[in-house]
Design a protein around this motif. Sequence first.
Motif, PDB file in Angstrom:
ATOM      1  N   MET A  45      14.994 -31.132  15.329  1.00 35.27           N
ATOM      2  CA  MET A  45      13.756 -30.809  14.633  1.00 35.27           C
ATOM      3  C   MET A  45      13.871 -29.438  13.974  1.00 35.27           C
ATOM      4  N   THR A  46      13.177 -29.246  12.872  1.00 35.33           N
ATOM      5  CA  THR A  46      13.208 -27.978  12.174  1.00 35.33           C
ATOM      6  C   THR A  46      12.151 -27.047  12.735  1.00 35.33           C
ATOM      7  N   ASP A  47      12.134 -25.807  12.255  1.00 34.24           N
ATOM      8  CA  ASP A  47      11.149 -24.832  12.712  1.00 34.24           C
ATOM      9  C   ASP A  47      10.019 -24.660  11.720  1.00 34.24           C
ATOM     10  N   GLU A  48       9.844 -25.638  10.795  1.00 32.63           N
ATOM     11  CA  GLU A  48       8.736 -25.537   9.851  1.00 32.63           C
ATOM     12  C   GLU A  48       7.419 -25.699  10.598  1.00 32.63           C
ATOM     13  N   HIS A  49       6.386 -25.069  10.060  1.00 30.09           N
ATOM     14  CA  HIS A  49       5.079 -25.133  10.717  1.00 30.09           C
ATOM     15  C   HIS A  49       4.021 -25.509   9.699  1.00 30.09           C
ATOM     16  N   PRO A  50       3.864 -26.815   9.368  1.00 27.07           N
ATOM     17  CA  PRO A  50       2.809 -27.227   8.458  1.00 27.07           C
ATOM     18  C   PRO A  50       1.448 -26.833   9.010  1.00 27.07           C
ATOM     19  N   HIS A  51       0.547 -26.449   8.110  1.00 22.94           N
ATOM     20  CA  HIS A  51      -0.788 -26.033   8.519  1.00 22.94           C
ATOM     21  C   HIS A  51      -1.754 -27.185   8.345  1.00 22.94           C
ATOM     22  N   PRO A  52      -2.386 -27.678   9.423  1.00 27.15           N
ATOM     23  CA  PRO A  52      -3.344 -28.772   9.303  1.00 27.15           C
ATOM     24  C   PRO A  52      -4.586 -28.340   8.563  1.00 27.15           C
TER      25      PRO A  52
ATOM     26  N   ALA B  16       7.344 -33.236  27.268  1.00 22.73           N
ATOM     27  CA  ALA B  16       7.431 -33.731  25.893  1.00 22.73           C
ATOM     28  C   ALA B  16       8.724 -33.263  25.229  1.00 22.73           C
ATOM     29  N   ASP B  17       9.081 -32.001  25.431  1.00 23.70           N
ATOM     30  CA  ASP B  17      10.315 -31.480  24.846  1.00 23.70           C
ATOM     31  C   ASP B  17      11.538 -32.175  25.435  1.00 23.70           C
ATOM     32  N   ALA B  18      11.460 -32.548  26.715  1.00 29.32           N
ATOM     33  CA  ALA B  18      12.590 -33.255  27.337  1.00 29.32           C
ATOM     34  C   ALA B  18      12.776 -34.635  26.723  1.00 29.32           C
TER      35      ALA B  18
ATOM     36  N   VAL C 229      16.144 -28.212  22.080  1.00 31.33           N
ATOM     37  CA  VAL C 229      15.235 -28.561  20.988  1.00 31.33           C
ATOM     38  C   VAL C 229      13.802 -28.457  21.495  1.00 31.33           C
ATOM     39  N   ARG C 230      12.898 -28.255  20.566  1.00 29.50           N
ATOM     40  CA  ARG C 230      11.502 -28.065  20.931  1.00 29.50           C
ATOM     41  C   ARG C 230      10.629 -28.632  19.820  1.00 29.50           C
ATOM     42  N   LEU C 231       9.580 -29.308  20.221  1.00 28.74           N
ATOM     43  CA  LEU C 231       8.640 -29.843  19.233  1.00 28.74           C
ATOM     44  C   LEU C 231       8.019 -28.720  18.419  1.00 28.74           C
ATOM     45  N   ARG C 232       7.806 -28.976  17.152  1.00 32.02           N
ATOM     46  CA  ARG C 232       7.024 -28.042  16.347  1.00 32.02           C
ATOM     47  C   ARG C 232       5.590 -28.037  16.847  1.00 32.02           C
TER      48      ARG C 232
ATOM     49  N   VAL D  88       6.592 -38.122  17.192  1.00 34.88           N
ATOM     50  CA  VAL D  88       5.278 -37.985  17.818  1.00 34.88           C
ATOM     51  C   VAL D  88       4.952 -39.230  18.625  1.00 34.88           C
ATOM     52  N   TYR D  89       5.104 -40.417  18.015  1.00 31.74           N
ATOM     53  CA  TYR D  89       4.677 -41.589  18.775  1.00 31.74           C
ATOM     54  C   TYR D  89       5.673 -42.022  19.836  1.00 31.74           C
TER      55      TYR D  89
END
Length: 733
Positions: free
Chosen positions: A1-8, A25-27, A40-43, A73-74
């Motif tokens: 996963m990338t480190d981008e942070h989209p803004h909701p 979740a990260d596991a 790795v880590r979820l954005r 996500v799902y």
Amino acid sequence: MTDEHPHPTTDEATPTPPDGLRAAADAVLARLVGAPAGEVRLREDQWRAIEALVADRRRALVVQRTGWGKSAVYFVATALLRERGSGPTVIVSPLLALMRNQVEAAARAGIHARTINSSNTQEWDTVQAEVAAGDVDVLLVSPERLNNPDFRDRVLPELAAATGLLVVDEAHCISDWGHDFRPDYRRLRTMLADLPPGVPVLATTATANARVTADVAEQLGTGAGTDALVLRGPLDRESLSLGVLRLPDAAHRMAWLADHLGELPGSGIVYTLTVAAAEEVAAFLRQCGHTVASYTGKTENAERQQAEEDLLANRVKALVATSALGMGFDKPDLGFVVHLGSPSSPIAYYQQVGRAGRGVEHAEVLLLPGREDQAIWEYFTSIAFPPEEQVRRTLDVLARAGRPLSLPALEPQVELRRSRLETMLKVLDVDGAVRRVQGGWIATGVPWTYDTERYAWVAKQREAEQQSMRDYVTTSGCRMEFLRRQLDDEQAGPCGRCDTCAGPRFTDSVSPAALDAARGELGRAGVEVEPRKMWPTGLPAIGVNLKGRIPAGEQAAPGRALGRLSDIGWGNRLRPLLAPQAPDAPVPDDIAKAMVGVLADWAKGPGGWASGEPDAPPRPVGVVTMASRTRPRLIHSLGARIADVGRLPLLGSVEYAGDLPRVPRSNSAQRLQALDGALTVPPSLASALRESSGPVLLVDDLMETGWTMAVAARLLRRAGAEGVLPLVLAVQS
């Protein structure tokens, strides 16, 4: 996963998650992507969606660019919910390609996924038994299954009751304001309303503007008693470099591909607007030494799967594809997407180019627009939702029947082709006016209103989208910013990478050899025309006493056409000539010469009368033309030129028995009803046929369905012709 942070765009507070949920979740994510735990880590925006689903059991709409990680996500939410005792996740997914990719991705995370779709009908009972036994974590279902009577009435209620998470992938298909509305998706309203309280729902899409987003979010709230959480991020694709090359004609575009395909990075997709163009371009590129395959809606399922696997494994440089290869195909290292012709919507274009550059730093995106694009857009627009009188007619027929009517039984009684009729019935089903049951369709008696204003607005929106694509081609501004603004991305700005921001990366030069080869390929005339061999079902019900197989002694033989209207070669020349508003005039010299060439190739080719083969058929003994309401001069002059060059007598015309009938441009049964008794062989022509000994060439302008030719051939054979060889300017597709 990338480190981008989209803004909701919607920022709602959520409760603090249970201790350890984020780490769990990260596991799961690490297993999903095949990385060591902890690396790795979820954005944050991915985590917000998972938190809403798992901790808060909410309904959420995620609108994020292609490649953002919506499937993560799902799948992560599924693993966490299953660990907590929830039922299986049900994913409504539009394409088989997506299903195959998802099953493989799920397995990497230890998630057992199964599918129910049209390609595995023999497995349905086994899959349903596995679901009932609790052995399935994820069930992927095609939207068409939702209104299959047996699935809807027997399986769906149990599935809704047991579902732990419902996922609606490509959720823009729910909204008829969207570019890719699918009536079957609207069945989800019923499923949403029937879900037990507390079952989370996730809808995902990369291609929804503000209006579609609002519409989908509203539908997600059905039966939930609360608004859906909307997480909408910026839609920039930093790996994509967009460009447009405006070339003079189809030959230059094909030559450019032949010269430059090898320079494009990695492997990719070349999109065309029609099946004919995809097959034509793929054949040409193979002749030029490129390893490519075609992929269209007419490609057999096994061949499609093989083509997908070859592209995934980089065994081909490109798939030359229609939009059949679209949503759901996942190849992270896809290096380029080239469009040979513009899609009619910038939203659809954004979606298709989003296939590229998902797992690489740079991918090329090129649009090569064509002058035939507008005509192709207009054709697809012409098969939109039918006018009110046709809808009312269908409802009346169903109401009078008093029993379920199948599509083959209903089609002869309404002026709609089967595919368009089926789509209309699905819309009426969603509206409650009809219902699909075992054996066909019934009218429910529920009052129904034709939403003229809504359909007009959608039509106007389609016109605006087409203009936007023309504007995209000519813009002097940033192309990525243009597409993002079409999707109402408030953060859109210049990308710095496209050909207007950074300058063109490709020239429009083509080599003389490639251009000559392309012109030769596009100029090659001749398409084989298969005759009709079976009468359509349901004719006796509308007073036409024809059914079953057409007797061999009354059939036309295989024939020839100069080209297809959907071709990018001769199609570009034939479309203006045969357009409804085109004036009737003698056949142009270039067309006549090309038709003579088609006839000569036909005669000398395999099975031709001049082939010299021992069992070659007899030579034609004359030329017969078809009567025409709109182009009598064109057809007669073409027949005369063929007769003159071939040194054959022009025997006469198949005429109309009375006033020229209105032949519906709809379904087969309606066309045959209009043609029944309308055509006749004049006595002089019948006498000439009896005196001749051999087949005749039957000349016409356009073959749309083949039924006019079938009826005329039957009459000519009955009048004494030993064979009928169709020779037409164009076939529809």
